[in-house]
Every structure is written in C-alpha cells, then in structure tokens.
Design an enzyme around this catalytic site. Structure first.
Site: not given
Length: 636
Positions: A381, A406, A445-447
């Site tokens: 992010h 994303q 998160d979300e790597v």
C-alpha cells in the site's frame, strides 16, 4: 456546467473473461467534441487482457481507466459514443461499483464528466435494502451501549436535567466537558447539567469509590437526586455521558423515554479496547470531521481511534524530514504524480494533516478518554511513497512485476534496501513525538505473494537469510520494523498478515483479525493479543443488503445492521483464549464514501452496534431495544 454524461451498464457472464462493462458518453453541450480521450475511475476494473469494442486503446492503473475512442470520432451535440470493455477483474454487485467520476481531455483541456450509477440486468436488481425495525424496549431509557445492570423500580417525566451539587473542581470540569460534548453533537438540545439550582432538576452528587474499576460507575437514583459513584476519572466521564444520553432521550422522544425515579444502574465495560478505524487516504477528511467522529465515539464510550493515515491513494501525515510526502504524495488527479482514484477524477484531489493538526486531534481525543492509534501502512500500500521517492525502489526490479489486489503495480517497500529502513526510522521518530499511545500500527496487509521476487536485492537477501518466499521476507521486514519501534518506546500493532511467513515474537504485539471470523482464534492460538474486526461483520464499507441499489462493497458478504449487532467476538474461544482477546473494532474503509450522506448511511447504526459489542456483556444485549434507540444516534 457539465456538458458530458457517462452511463454504464454491467453485463455479467459465466466467467469474468466474458463479463462486459458497456459505456455511453453523451455530449449534452452545445459544441462538438473531437480529438479527445476519456478517463474514469471504477471499482469494477478492466483486466489486463480486456478486449475493447468501438475504442482504440486503454490504460489502467488500479481503478483509473483512460480510453481513446476510434480514430477520427467526433461527438456532436446530442450524440453518444457507445463502447464496451470485455474482460473484468471483479464482478459488479451494486450500483456504486461502476464509474464514480470521470473527465475528458481535449486539446489539453480537462472537462468534467457526470457519471450516473451503474445499471444492471433486471435479474440482478433484486434483494433487500438496509433494514432496521422499529424495535421495542422494556426499559424506557435512552442509553447506548446498554449497561451491565439496570434495576430501576419507577420512572418519571417531571424533570428535565441535573443540578451539579459539588464544589470539587474536577467534578465541575467533568460535567462541563460532557455538556460541551452534548452541545457539539446536538446543538438544538438543552444541556444536561446546570451548575445552579432550578426547578425540574435532579440533584447530582459525586462519590469516588475505590471498589470500582477506573472505568466503572454506578448511578443510584432517589426521588430528588442521583448519586454517581465512580472508580476513577474515566468512570466519572462515562457515568456523566450516560446521564446526558438519558436526558437527551427524554428531550427528543418523551413518549418513549423517561428519567429513572428510584433504582440503580451499575456498569463497566466488557472489553478494554473498543475501537474505530477511519481510512482518510481513499477520501480525505479534515481535522474538523475527525474531531466530530471522535465526539461520536465518546458518546458511545468507545476509547480507541485508529487513524489510517497512508495508503496507495495518498499520504496524509506531515513528516518534516520528507516534505514531498505531503506536497506531492497527498494528491492525485490531473496535474499530479498519481492518477485519479475512487472519485473526484477531474480535479487535483487530496489533503493532509499538519503536525499542528495532529496535536490538536490527539488533544481532543485525550479529553474524551480516547487513545489515537496512528497507522502507516507498510510494506504494501505504498504507491504514494514510491511515486514520491522513486529511488526507494530496486531499480533493477522490472516494472509491474507484481500487482496488489487493488491493481497497483510494485507498491511495496523493498525489505532488502537500507533506504527503506532509513526512511522508516525518520518517519517513526516524528510519529513517536506526535502520538503518545503505546502502539503504532504498521499495516502489514495485502502484500501480493509475488512481491519482490523479481528484485535482485531481495533475491540476495533471501539467499543470505534462508528465506523461502514473499511472506518470509515480510516477516524479516516486520522484525526489523519492530526493532525500530522498540527503540522509540513503542509497540507494534498490525493487521493479521503480520503473523504470516513465521510471524514475529508475539510479546508486546497486537494484531487485528480482519480476513474472516476464524482468524481471531487462530492468532490467539499463536500467542498474539488480538482485536476482533472481521470484515464480514465489523467493516462499515460492507453492503447492508443484497439489493443492487444498496451502496457498499461485498467482497466479505452482506453485513446487515442486525448481523453486525448479533456477532459474538469471543465465540469459540477457550477461557485462556478470551484473556488474549483485548477487544473489538469497527473499520471505516472509504472507497465508496464520497459524501457524508453515503458515510452516514453505511456507518450508522452499525458503528454503535460494534460499540455495544465492546461494552455490553452478551446476555444483556437486545437487538429490538437497540433498534428502538437508533433514531437518536448522532451522525457525521
């Protein structure tokens, strides 16, 4: 005046490869449009392999799409250019999943495009809207969250508030603070506490009781007075807030709510952590709005505010060692480094908080017994950071070697570069000075699981350290970040992915369990202290009904107000496990929240449902009573 309108139509298929987004750009102005391109932002994204129909080319970065019409197309007044994209990354499920905003570029000029809501086939326009029953209540008291014990023998409607019968400066100041809170939230209502005697008032007396917890209180009612007993200053404020709620309820709905005449209310919170998270990267909220939200949290006796200050879409915190983070990294849209995302496409959109803003917000929160947990989301992010400082990326790593969920390419800080840790040391040092809370939230998160695998520097690190994959590289990174925070006297908080790849030593680490309900138990079994915040229940951006017309996301399903209220965070935990469950938290993610109207529709009353989950023991909860009271809840 807008002279261009974009309509959009979703055509589902058995596979996303065959699903289509059909669009029509209509010239409603008085002049022809030629030699132009169209840009729009939409959560229903085109895939990299998408096929265009009646268009020449397109470029996509996350939710941003730029499309060129067929060569030579001229759009006369009243005419429409119809085109389609076949092949989508994700299905559309609700009306706000299509283009949120757009613009046309022609001859170097930017022209705003009005985007209508996404349309769908008739078979998708079904289901329930947000539903909240009228409710019912046995006790005519307006209190939320509901206390642990309410034993009232009789009620009355012949009083209008409270007279403070004390000369203790601390008690007077506390009553004045709650008066001010009430006035900020409900400027049209009378203040609950008066400091001189008058008719139709109950006398309020204060007594500190060392037998009570610091945040506990009791209210003993008699015919002419009420006695507030409290364990400490926080309990006194909570008791006063409950009295203010009772008074407000009687003022607003005297046919529903009354003052107690005789009896006792005894109360203390179930969990020590009763939090709310706010994402200000996707859509910026100024300090005034943040303070308004803090007032609402205080009204429902929540005590932690997680401030999500950075993400791909924008960096919101002034860091004096890196001024470009806010002069450049805080804005997106035409004329900036970053493409438009998630609305307001035709303008340079953004904002940030100065360090003076932050100190003001933190002080406001402290006066409301709320701790502020800052979040800098790393290592993923980080598009705003890496666009601002390209030198922080491994220059030998191929561009777009991975994409986040994303759709952002190569958006994670590189764990093998000294520049990464030098940057974080300076950022965290300034944050440690701004935020007194013991924790700093570092995201995690979300790597994407392909992150860094094409970076020669990370490949060398993996070989040297014996690291097998991306998650093990992230665990190495988290260990180093934890060391930086420790040197500044701070503990690490993060999302549940911090535990992946072997995790880090749980001692002093606090993790938010968000991906599914079972994660709370799994993290506790690994020894972590945990905050329960499952997307399926406590994410305020989740849609509240199955109907196409209902705004919100639905990747975690539908979270109706009743389902949010009913969720039990300690379900399935052993007695020992319950000791590691520190509390609950609502998360306000703002991809869809482009206006206060949408914000209020999606956040309330579910935020108050999470507040009651954090405060009230399960056996004392009552959905019908909660719904009965919800009409009086404050909003942004």
């Amino acid at each position: 005046m807008t002279s261009l309108v974009l309509d959009s139509f979703y055509q589902p298929a058995e596979t996303l490869k065959d699903a289509r987004l059909e669009l029509a750009l209509t010239n409603v102005g008085s002049k022809p449009l030629k030699a132009f391109s169209l840009a729009y932002t939409a959560l229903t994204r085109a895939s990299a392999e998408a096929v265009l129909e009646n268009a020449d080319s397109f470029r996509r970065v996350a939710n941003f799409h730029e499309i060129a019409p067929v060569k030579g197309l001229e759009l006369q007044p009243g005419e429409s250019w119809r085109f389609a994209i076949k092949g989508l990354v994700n299905p559309a499920r609700h009306r706000l999943d299509g283009p949120k905003s757009g613009y046309v570029t022609a001859n170097g000029n930017i022209m705003e495009v009005q985007c209508t809501d996404l349309k769908a086939p008739v078979e998708l326009i079904t289901g329930d809207r947000k539903i909240l029953p009228d409710g019912r209540a046995t006790d005519p008291l307006h209190i939320v969250p509901w206390p642990q014990s309410v034993e009232i023998d009789a009620y009355r409607d012949d009083v209008s508030g409270f007279h403070i019968a004390t000369t203790t400066p601390e008690d007077l100041a506390a009553a004045s603070r709650i008066n001010a809170l009430s006035a900020r939230l409900f400027s049209n209502a009378p203040l609950p506490f008066l400091f001189t005697e008058s008719s139709n008032l109950l006398t309020l007396e204060f007594h500190e009781d060392p037998r009570l917890a610091n945040d506990g209180y009791t209210l003993d009612w008699s015919a002419r007075s009420v006695t507030l007993r409290h364990g400490g200053a926080v309990g006194r404020d909570y008791g006063l807030t409950v009295l203010a709620q009772i008074s407000y309820g009687v003022y607003c709905a005297p046919e529903r709510f009354k003052f107690p005449m005789t009896g006792t209310i005894a109360d203390a919170p179930r969990f020590a952590w009763r939090g709310t998270h706010l994402d200000v990267s996707r859509h910026f909220r100024d300090a005034k709005d943040v303070k308004r939200l803090l007032d609402i949290l205080a009204w429902c006796r929540m005590n932690v505010f997680q401030w999500h200050l950075t993400d791909d879409e924008g960096w919101r915190l002034e860091i004096r060692a890196y001024p470009e983070l806010t002069t450049k990294g805080s804005r997106r849209g035409p004329g900036t480094m970053q493409e438009s995302q998630l609305g307001f496409a035709s303008e340079s959109y953004g904002g940030f908080y100065t360090q003076e803003d932050v100190r003001e917000v933190v002080a406001h929160a402290a006066g409301l017994n709320i701790d502020v947990l800052p979040e800098i989301d790393i290592p993923g992010h980080c598009t705003a950071v890496l666009k601002t400082y390209p030198y922080m990326a491994d220059q030998a790593e191929p561009p777009e070697s991975y994409h986040s969920i994303q759709g952002y390419p190569n958006n994670a800080l590189n764990p093998a570069m000294d520049e990464t840790y030098g940057f974080l040391e300076k950022v965290f040092a300034e944050m440690a000075d701004l935020f007194p809370f013991e924790f700093v939230h570092i995201g995690g998160d979300e790597v994407d699981d392909r992150s860094w695998l094409s970076s020669p520097k990370v490949q060398r690190l993996m070989e040297e350290r014996g690291l097998g994959d991306t998650m093990e590289v992230q665990a190495y990174f988290m260990g180093r970040v934890r060391g930086i925070l420790k040197s500044l006297g701070k503990n690490l908080a993060g999302w549940d992915e911090v535990s992946h790849g072997g995790g880090i030593d749980p001692d002093g680490v606090l993790l938010m369990a968000w991906q599914k309900q079972e994660v709370t138990r799994e993290l506790i079994e690994q020894g972590y202290e945990v905050i329960c915040t499952p997307g399926q229940n406590y994410y305020m951006d989740m849609v509240q009904g199955t109907c196409w017309q209902e705004p919100g996301a639905s990747w975690a399903g539908v979270a109706t107000p009743e389902e949010t209220y009913a969720y039990e965070p300690a379900a399935g935990l052993s007695s020992a496990g319950k000791d590691l469950l520190r509390g609950v938290q609502a998360c306000i993610w703002c991809e869809h929240m482009t206006s206060n109207e949408i914000f209020n529709h999606m956040v309330f009353p579910r935020l108050f449902a999470v507040a009651e989950a954090g405060w009230t023991q399960p056996e004392h909860k009552d959905w019908q009573r909660f719904a009965y009271q919800s009409a009086l809840f404050p909003a942004l």
